[in-house]
Design a protein around this motif. Structure first.
Motif, PDB file in Angstrom:
ATOM      1  N   ALA B  53       5.564  -0.323  -8.506  1.00 33.26           N
ATOM      2  CA  ALA B  53       5.120  -1.093  -7.347  1.00 33.26           C
ATOM      3  C   ALA B  53       4.462  -2.389  -7.782  1.00 33.26           C
ATOM      4  CB  ALA B  53       4.161  -0.271  -6.498  1.00 33.26           C
ATOM      5  N   SER B  54       3.803  -2.343  -8.933  1.00 27.56           N
ATOM      6  CA  SER B  54       3.055  -3.536  -9.345  1.00 27.56           C
ATOM      7  C   SER B  54       3.975  -4.604  -9.936  1.00 27.56           C
ATOM      8  CB  SER B  54       1.985  -3.153 -10.358  1.00 27.56           C
ATOM      9  OG  SER B  54       2.585  -2.887 -11.600  1.00 27.56           O
ATOM     10  N   SER B  55       5.224  -4.217 -10.225  1.00 25.98           N
ATOM     11  CA  SER B  55       6.093  -5.181 -10.900  1.00 25.98           C
ATOM     12  C   SER B  55       6.376  -6.389 -10.019  1.00 25.98           C
ATOM     13  CB  SER B  55       7.398  -4.499 -11.308  1.00 25.98           C
ATOM     14  OG  SER B  55       8.018  -3.990 -10.150  1.00 25.98           O
ATOM     15  N   GLY B  56       6.553  -6.134  -8.714  1.00 25.49           N
ATOM     16  CA  GLY B  56       6.888  -7.256  -7.847  1.00 25.49           C
ATOM     17  C   GLY B  56       5.709  -7.826  -7.095  1.00 25.49           C
ATOM     18  N   ALA B  57       4.497  -7.257  -7.353  1.00 22.01           N
ATOM     19  CA  ALA B  57       3.338  -7.627  -6.543  1.00 22.01           C
ATOM     20  C   ALA B  57       3.012  -9.099  -6.710  1.00 22.01           C
ATOM     21  CB  ALA B  57       2.146  -6.769  -6.955  1.00 22.01           C
ATOM     22  N   PRO B  58       2.512  -9.773  -5.670  1.00 20.50           N
ATOM     23  CA  PRO B  58       2.246  -9.225  -4.337  1.00 20.50           C
ATOM     24  C   PRO B  58       3.478  -9.262  -3.421  1.00 20.50           C
ATOM     25  CG  PRO B  58       1.394 -11.452  -4.502  1.00 20.50           C
ATOM     26  CD  PRO B  58       2.024 -11.147  -5.818  1.00 20.50           C
ATOM     27  N   VAL B  59       3.617  -8.218  -2.644  1.00 20.89           N
ATOM     28  CA  VAL B  59       4.716  -8.134  -1.691  1.00 20.89           C
ATOM     29  C   VAL B  59       4.123  -7.939  -0.303  1.00 20.89           C
ATOM     30  CG1 VAL B  59       6.706  -6.794  -0.965  1.00 20.89           C
ATOM     31  CG2 VAL B  59       6.241  -7.098  -3.392  1.00 20.89           C
ATOM     32  N   ARG B  60       4.571  -8.725   0.642  1.00 23.02           N
ATOM     33  CA  ARG B  60       4.128  -8.520   2.027  1.00 23.02           C
ATOM     34  C   ARG B  60       5.137  -7.630   2.729  1.00 23.02           C
ATOM     35  NH1 ARG B  60      -0.056 -11.686   4.179  1.00 23.02           N
ATOM     36  NH2 ARG B  60       0.505 -10.725   6.145  1.00 23.02           N
ATOM     37  N   GLY B  62       6.222  -6.841   6.222  1.00 22.58           N
ATOM     38  CA  GLY B  62       6.013  -7.336   7.568  1.00 22.58           C
ATOM     39  C   GLY B  62       4.738  -8.150   7.590  1.00 22.58           C
ATOM     40  N   SER B  63       4.046  -8.119   8.717  1.00 25.72           N
ATOM     41  CA  SER B  63       2.738  -8.770   8.699  1.00 25.72           C
ATOM     42  C   SER B  63       1.638  -7.720   8.578  1.00 25.72           C
ATOM     43  CB  SER B  63       2.554  -9.583   9.987  1.00 25.72           C
ATOM     44  OG  SER B  63       2.688  -8.716  11.084  1.00 25.72           O
ATOM     45  N   LEU B  64       2.031  -6.448   8.471  1.00 32.98           N
ATOM     46  CA  LEU B  64       1.018  -5.386   8.504  1.00 32.98           C
ATOM     47  C   LEU B  64       0.365  -5.136   7.152  1.00 32.98           C
ATOM     48  CD1 LEU B  64       2.504  -2.695  10.874  1.00 32.98           C
ATOM     49  CD2 LEU B  64       0.863  -4.493  11.341  1.00 32.98           C
ATOM     50  N   LEU B  65       1.191  -4.999   6.120  1.00 34.04           N
ATOM     51  CA  LEU B  65       0.636  -4.573   4.833  1.00 34.04           C
ATOM     52  C   LEU B  65       0.891  -5.619   3.772  1.00 34.04           C
ATOM     53  CD1 LEU B  65       1.827  -0.855   4.716  1.00 34.04           C
ATOM     54  CD2 LEU B  65      -0.437  -1.693   5.309  1.00 34.04           C
ATOM     55  N   ILE B  66       0.004  -5.677   2.819  1.00 29.93           N
ATOM     56  CA  ILE B  66       0.256  -6.488   1.641  1.00 29.93           C
ATOM     57  C   ILE B  66      -0.036  -5.635   0.416  1.00 29.93           C
ATOM     58  CG2 ILE B  66      -2.032  -7.542   1.854  1.00 29.93           C
ATOM     59  CD1 ILE B  66      -0.764  -9.990   0.408  1.00 29.93           C
ATOM     60  N   ILE B  67       0.979  -5.470  -0.405  1.00 30.56           N
ATOM     61  CA  ILE B  67       0.797  -4.688  -1.631  1.00 30.56           C
ATOM     62  C   ILE B  67       0.562  -5.673  -2.757  1.00 30.56           C
ATOM     63  CG2 ILE B  67       1.785  -2.905  -3.119  1.00 30.56           C
ATOM     64  CD1 ILE B  67       1.767  -1.818  -0.430  1.00 30.56           C
ATOM     65  N   ASP B  68      -0.686  -5.978  -3.028  1.00 28.63           N
ATOM     66  CA  ASP B  68      -0.990  -6.815  -4.178  1.00 28.63           C
ATOM     67  C   ASP B  68      -1.751  -5.972  -5.202  1.00 28.63           C
ATOM     68  OD1 ASP B  68      -3.273  -6.467  -2.835  1.00 28.63           O
ATOM     69  OD2 ASP B  68      -3.772  -8.579  -2.576  1.00 28.63           O
ATOM     70  N   ARG B  69      -2.132  -6.594  -6.284  1.00 29.97           N
ATOM     71  CA  ARG B  69      -2.759  -5.806  -7.347  1.00 29.97           C
ATOM     72  C   ARG B  69      -4.105  -5.244  -6.904  1.00 29.97           C
ATOM     73  NH1 ARG B  69      -0.359  -7.229 -12.820  1.00 29.97           N
ATOM     74  NH2 ARG B  69      -1.903  -5.702 -13.461  1.00 29.97           N
ATOM     75  N   HIS B  70      -4.784  -5.986  -6.060  1.00 30.41           N
ATOM     76  CA  HIS B  70      -6.045  -5.486  -5.508  1.00 30.41           C
ATOM     77  C   HIS B  70      -5.815  -4.148  -4.807  1.00 30.41           C
ATOM     78  CE1 HIS B  70      -9.896  -5.654  -3.392  1.00 30.41           C
ATOM     79  NE2 HIS B  70      -9.244  -5.310  -2.303  1.00 30.41           N
ATOM     80  N   ALA B  71      -4.814  -4.131  -3.933  1.00 30.05           N
ATOM     81  CA  ALA B  71      -4.515  -2.895  -3.212  1.00 30.05           C
ATOM     82  C   ALA B  71      -4.124  -1.795  -4.189  1.00 30.05           C
ATOM     83  CB  ALA B  71      -3.398  -3.147  -2.208  1.00 30.05           C
ATOM     84  N   GLY B 113      -4.182   7.486   4.613  1.00 29.57           N
ATOM     85  CA  GLY B 113      -4.946   6.577   5.459  1.00 29.57           C
ATOM     86  C   GLY B 113      -5.763   5.614   4.628  1.00 29.57           C
ATOM     87  N   SER B 114      -6.389   6.150   3.602  1.00 30.71           N
ATOM     88  CA  SER B 114      -7.241   5.338   2.752  1.00 30.71           C
ATOM     89  C   SER B 114      -6.420   4.276   2.020  1.00 30.71           C
ATOM     90  CB  SER B 114      -7.936   6.259   1.767  1.00 30.71           C
ATOM     91  OG  SER B 114      -8.987   5.620   1.165  1.00 30.71           O
ATOM     92  N   MET B 115      -5.201   4.676   1.602  1.00 27.44           N
ATOM     93  CA  MET B 115      -4.349   3.712   0.902  1.00 27.44           C
ATOM     94  C   MET B 115      -3.855   2.619   1.839  1.00 27.44           C
ATOM     95  SD  MET B 115      -2.359   6.471  -1.460  1.00 27.44           S
ATOM     96  CE  MET B 115      -1.058   5.445  -2.057  1.00 27.44           C
ATOM     97  N   VAL B 116      -3.562   3.011   3.082  1.00 28.89           N
ATOM     98  CA  VAL B 116      -3.141   2.000   4.053  1.00 28.89           C
ATOM     99  C   VAL B 116      -4.259   0.989   4.263  1.00 28.89           C
ATOM    100  CG1 VAL B 116      -2.580   1.621   6.478  1.00 28.89           C
ATOM    101  CG2 VAL B 116      -1.472   3.459   5.214  1.00 28.89           C
ATOM    102  N   LEU B 117      -5.501   1.484   4.336  1.00 31.38           N
ATOM    103  CA  LEU B 117      -6.646   0.589   4.482  1.00 31.38           C
ATOM    104  C   LEU B 117      -6.681  -0.415   3.344  1.00 31.38           C
ATOM    105  CD1 LEU B 117      -9.729   2.725   5.494  1.00 31.38           C
ATOM    106  CD2 LEU B 117      -8.708   0.821   6.698  1.00 31.38           C
ATOM    107  N   THR B 470      -9.858  -7.345 -13.063  1.00 35.12           N
ATOM    108  CA  THR B 470      -9.883  -8.802 -12.922  1.00 35.12           C
ATOM    109  C   THR B 470      -8.475  -9.356 -12.761  1.00 35.12           C
ATOM    110  OG1 THR B 470     -10.114  -8.819 -15.303  1.00 35.12           O
ATOM    111  CG2 THR B 470     -12.047  -9.408 -14.024  1.00 35.12           C
ATOM    112  N   ALA B 471      -7.499  -8.701 -13.424  1.00 34.56           N
ATOM    113  CA  ALA B 471      -6.123  -9.159 -13.233  1.00 34.56           C
ATOM    114  C   ALA B 471      -5.731  -9.013 -11.768  1.00 34.56           C
ATOM    115  CB  ALA B 471      -5.175  -8.365 -14.118  1.00 34.56           C
ATOM    116  N   GLY B 472      -6.226  -7.951 -11.131  1.00 34.48           N
ATOM    117  CA  GLY B 472      -5.883  -7.705  -9.743  1.00 34.48           C
ATOM    118  C   GLY B 472      -6.586  -8.652  -8.787  1.00 34.48           C
ATOM    119  N   LEU B 473      -7.753  -9.137  -9.194  1.00 29.87           N
ATOM    120  CA  LEU B 473      -8.535  -9.928  -8.248  1.00 29.87           C
ATOM    121  C   LEU B 473      -8.459 -11.413  -8.531  1.00 29.87           C
ATOM    122  CD1 LEU B 473     -11.665  -7.663  -8.138  1.00 29.87           C
ATOM    123  CD2 LEU B 473      -9.838  -7.795  -6.488  1.00 29.87           C
ATOM    124  N   GLY B 474      -8.131 -11.733  -9.769  1.00 24.26           N
ATOM    125  CA  GLY B 474      -8.244 -13.147 -10.167  1.00 24.26           C
ATOM    126  C   GLY B 474      -7.106 -13.985  -9.667  1.00 24.26           C
TER     127      GLY B 474
END
Lengths: 496, 474
Positions: B53-60, B62-71, B113-117, B470-474
């Motif tokens: 999942a992290s290979s293509g991050a960040p991926v949006r 739709g407008s609902l979810l964003i899978i980035d490294r932070h998530a 639920g927690s992961m969706v958050l 930091t890689a996820g947030l920076g």
């Protein structure tokens, strides 16, 4: 590498003795003794082969690079002597607990060795983060030593000890972090290294605040007077080995921190606040001595004499000249040995008599001449008898402090008179006089002879040939830097 | 395009599929062990799928979810915590309630639920995640339904959580009125005009009320001690870790985009942080029940966490994440120790229960002590580095009030942490101590030892985790 060994030996020795206690009771004692003994030997080897450079030996590795934290250990004259003291007293405390500690032997030695490892780390660290880490590392095992093997009010004493040191330690941590961040702002590099932080440009208000942050931690450990109240409880309730390590070593980490960090980092603020600090020292000298006079409990009495002696150290450190600083250093070393010996004797008495009350003692010379003789010897050392280590230290402190402030020195001298009073009180009420309670007790055992004999020899060495220590101390460039910076400051100590 | 979306949402998909698998398994035959294995495998697979999942991050999505490294970092945390809780509580559940299997189902739902958050970028997905989490938690808390205390705790949680959700929804509605969008990134980009500023701020405050309830910060903390005490230990551990992780991830994301710019929110959060640190630590002083004590301590820890959030910036967010990771690890270990000790009939939860533990269960007592010391922030543990990072973050923005309060309150906190340790090494001849299980089963023992190793590793060598964060947030 050898420096890492110095820390690793007690750490692994501690785990080994914890495990060894399962199959043999005495195995953990021997392992502990071996670990500390090898460390002492290594220190002596380092001492005898020390090259002439700023840091005699150094070990500098990356650790947490994102924060510029390094695993940086180094030893100079000051820390080398304190290390020798650490392992010497460590060995003495293992020996002193040989018969006193009978349950949970493995865990006891584990804690003892881990305290020693923490103290070693404190004396060796040149990275402020690492320093703080070891500073806190000493606390937990010490807390267990007091809390598990202590006397009647051990839990209270242990918690009080922990809280005082923890709160002040966190203040220091905040000061360390702030210093590092200010350094990053001015130089662009985040670092916790001793040398880089030393040259951080600070506004005078900020310097004063940060200095107080550091001072809080060191003053609690030292202890300086308003924050000393943990000491009598902790020292009294701790088992003998705990008291020896507390009085002989933990208090020294406070003084060491002042000499190593506060003076070089904040020379101007130290100079400005010197009168306040010296006054605190004088108050400590007198308060400690007079409190000692009124104590009915032998260990508590000795504990208060520590407050008094550490007052001298505080005066010496802030007097702002070489002589007083050397005096403070000599007091640290000799106080460690003489007070450590007094605690060992108090422990030996308690083991035999099951009381620490001075009123229950008296005339012990009759039944235990050797122990009593040793007792008088160490009491006299503590009072400041010429020829023994404490005398040199206190003399030099007063000599140096006289240049900084005549009235304070005059008042501090009164402390020596008070010291004579409590010295005589112990001598006359414990060892001399009629044996009213008809004590019939065993005199020193062979093991105790070894402890007492070697400690006496050290005190005599310190008192008769202090030069060997003073030379070593003065090679440590910290001292010379301190003095240099003190004399640069606008109005030198001598002009006041 | 669709392919990358599928890859990115793999962790969520795997775990949702797991829940279906569990339902089918229960329908075929009730078997506790099989269900536990299925759910653990689901967590493990989902955890592993974080890497693709992290290979293509960040991926949006739709407008609902964003899978980035932070998530993904937060999903990893939440998954690891839930997996550890499952391993630790198998034996405990085996001894107790009659229908054990649904417990795992609820746990999986709540984790999803927690992961969706953690991944939500839109009000709708945020609310969906939150409700999925909350509704599962109502049931988890009151799972042993024949006992009075869990039922009471569940009911209390239900009533308060539902009303806080109402606040939250109203707050979101107010924000929507002003900004006209439900996408969080767009909310941040438009500044409200002077007229609608108060409506907007009111919306924010209500919104934060809902968040604050989930995090249990003062003044929204009143449910915490009762729920912690009343819920069965696995559920308590879950409330303390996974349920907070997702909300945290969201709060950080939201604060990074929006809150930092809003000065009045910073002030409000600062007051909340100070109150939480002080109230949590002071109230914990009087507790004799360890679960209750940890509840109050969690309130204080949320306060520490908020200090890092307020500090903001990359350092603040990384510090907050590290702190949370350390906290989750520690609290799973602490509740895990209690779980391992608990008998079938009764939980190990009071000071009397652990009295003298040092001399009867030295290894377990040492593990528990390590966890407590980490909570107290003593060096060589993950908790210490967490606290160090938070202090550094606070000092870097010169938030002196917060730093000083943190120092003072964590010293106060030490008093009760030490009391637990004191209880463990004082001797006890009381019959109460028989309640402790004499032999610790194999799995919990291994998990606890691994947790302790991780705790010390993170306390000595934080670099790998810190880099990941930091890689996820920076």
């Amino acid at each position: 590498m050898i420096l890492v060994c110095l820390i690793l030996l007690p750490l692994t020795g501690g785990i080994a003795s914890l495990l060894a206690a399962r199959w043999h009771r005495d195995a953990s004692r021997w392992i502990a003794m071996a670990a500390v003994g090898i460390d002492l030997l290594l220190t002596v080897v380092l001492w005898s082969s020390a090259p002439q450079s700023r840091w005699l030996y150094e070990c500098n590795q990356d650790w947490i690079p994102q924060f510029g934290i390094r695993f940086h250990l180094a030893v100079d004259g000051l820390s080398l002597i304190l290390l020798a003291l650490t392992f010497f007293l460590g060995l003495m405390s293992v020996l002193a607990s040989w018969t006193e500690i009978q349950d949970r032997i493995g865990f006891f030695h584990f804690n003892l060795l881990w305290v020693l490892a923490g103290i070693t780390g404190v004396f060796l660290s040149l990275d402020l983060f690492l320093f703080y880490l070891f500073w806190e590392l000493m606390l937990v095992p010490m807390y267990f030593l007091i809390g598990i093997w202590g006397h009647e009010r051990r839990i209270y004493a242990a918690i009080k000890f922990f809280l005082f040191t923890q709160l002040s330690g966190l203040l220091m941590l905040a000061a360390i972090i702030t210093l590092a961040i200010l350094h990053q702002r001015s130089s662009g590099v985040l670092s916790f290294d001793y040398d880089s932080l030393m040259n951080t440009p600070l506004s005078s208000g900020m310097a004063r605040l940060l200095m107080l942050g550091f001072f809080a931690a060191f003053a609690v450990k030292l202890p300086a007077v308003p924050v000393h109240t943990w000491l009598p409880d902790a020292h009294t309730e701790a088992p003998t080995a705990g008291s020896v390590v507390l009085a002989g070593l933990l208090l020294k980490t406070g003084a060491y921190g002042l000499i190593r960090f506060v003076l070089p980092f904040f020379p101007t603020s130290s100079h400005e606040l010197a009168p306040v600090m010296m006054t605190l020292g004088v108050v400590g000298v007198l308060y400690g001595a007079f409190m000692a006079l009124t104590q009915p409990d032998l260990k508590r009495l000795v504990a208060y004499t520590s407050v008094s002696h550490m007052g001298f150290v505080l005066i010496g450190i802030f007097a702002g000249n070489d002589i007083a600083l050397t005096g403070a250093f000599m007091t640290m070393i000799s106080h460690g040995i003489s007070t450590g010996a007094l605690f060992i004797l108090a422990g030996a008495l308690q083991h035999r008599m099951h009381t620490r009350q001075i009123a229950r003692m008296g005339g012990l010379w009759e039944t235990m001449p050797a122990l009593s003789g040793a007792g008088v010897f160490f009491v006299m050392a503590s009072v400041g008898l010429p020829g023994l280590g404490d005398f040199i230290g206190e003399f030099l402190v007063l000599f140096g402090a006289y240049r900084a402030s005549v009235p304070l020195t005059a008042i501090a001298t009164l402390g020596i008179i008070a010291a004579t009073l409590y010295g005589l009180k112990v001598t006359s009420q414990v060892f001399q006089g009629p044996n009213r309670h008809n004590w019939r007790l065993h005199d020193l055992f062979a093991r105790e002879w070894v402890i007492i004999g070697s400690m006496m020899a050290c005190l005599l060495w310190l008192g008769l040939y202090p030069q060997s220590f003073i030379r070593m101390f003065q090679t440590s460039t910290t001292a010379s830097q301190t003095i240099a910076s003190a004399s640069i400051s606008p109005d030198g100590a001598s002009s006041r | 395009m669709t392919e990358s979306i599928v890859t990115a949402s793999l962790p969520l998909l795997v775990l949702s599929a797991t829940s279906v698998a569990i339902m089918i398994a229960i329908a075929i035959k009730r078997d506790h062990r099989a269900v536990a294995i299925i759910s653990f495998a689901g967590f493990a697979l989902s955890f592993v799928s974080l890497w693709p999942a992290s290979s293509g991050a960040p991926v949006r999505i739709g407008s609902l979810l964003i899978i980035d490294r932070h998530a993904l970092v937060y999903m990893g945390l939440v998954l690891a915590a839930s997996a550890a809780i499952i391993l630790l509580s198998f034996r405990y559940l085996e001894d107790r309630s009659e229908h054990k299997e649904e417990f795992y189902l609820l746990l999986v739902f709540a984790t999803v639920g927690s992961m969706v958050l953690a991944a939500s970028s839109h009000m709708v997905s945020f609310f969906l995640g939150l409700e999925l989490l909350s509704v599962s938690l109502y049931a988890l808390v009151s799972y042993p339904r024949i006992e009075a205390l869990p039922l009471e705790a569940g009911l209390k949680y239900l009533v308060l959580a539902a009303s806080s959700s109402a606040f939250l929804l109203f707050g979101l509605a107010l924000i929507y009125i002003v900004q006209g969008t439900m996408d969080f990134s767009q909310i941040a980009s438009v500044a409200p005009d002077a007229q609608s500023r108060f409506i907007y701020l009111g919306g924010m405050v209500l919104f934060f009320t809902g968040i604050g309830f989930k995090l249990a910060v003062v003044p929204f903390h009143l449910w915490t001690p009762d729920v912690y005490q009343g819920a069965p230990i696995p559920a308590t551990a879950f409330v303390a870790t996974t349920s907070k992780g997702g909300v945290f991830a969201f709060l950080l994301r939201w604060f990074a985009a929006e809150g930092g710019a809003n000065q009045s929110m910073v002030v409000i959060l600062g007051i909340v942080a100070i109150a939480s640190m002080l109230v949590g630590n002071l109230l914990a002083l009087r507790q004799t029940n360890i679960k209750r004590l940890l509840a109050y301590s969690s309130i204080a820890h949320m306060g520490y966490f908020l200090v890092a959030v307020i500090a903001g910036g990359t350092l603040g967010r990384s510090a907050a994440t590290y702190y949370l990771a350390a906290y989750i690890l520690t609290i799973v270990g602490a509740f895990g120790s209690l779980l391992a000790l608990s008998h079938g009939t009764r939980e190990t939860e009071t000071f009397d229960d652990v009295r003298g533990l040092f001399w009867r269960q030295p290894v377990l007592a040492s593990i528990f002590t390590a966890m407590i010391l980490s909570l107290a922030g003593i060096p060589l543990t993950a908790g210490f580095l967490g606290k160090f990072y938070v202090l550094a973050a606070g000092a870097s923005v010169a938030a002196w009030t917060l730093v000083i309060v943190l120092i003072i309150s964590s010293t106060i906190g030490l008093v009760y942490y030490l009391r637990i340790i004191v209880a463990m090494f004082t001797d006890s001849d009381r019959p109460g101590s028989e309640l402790i299980r004499e032999r610790i089963p194999f799995t919990p023992r291994i998990v606890l030892v691994l947790l302790t190793i991780a705790l010390i590793f993170l306390g000595i060598y934080p670099q790998p985790l810190w880099n990941a964060i930091t890689a996820g947030l920076g």
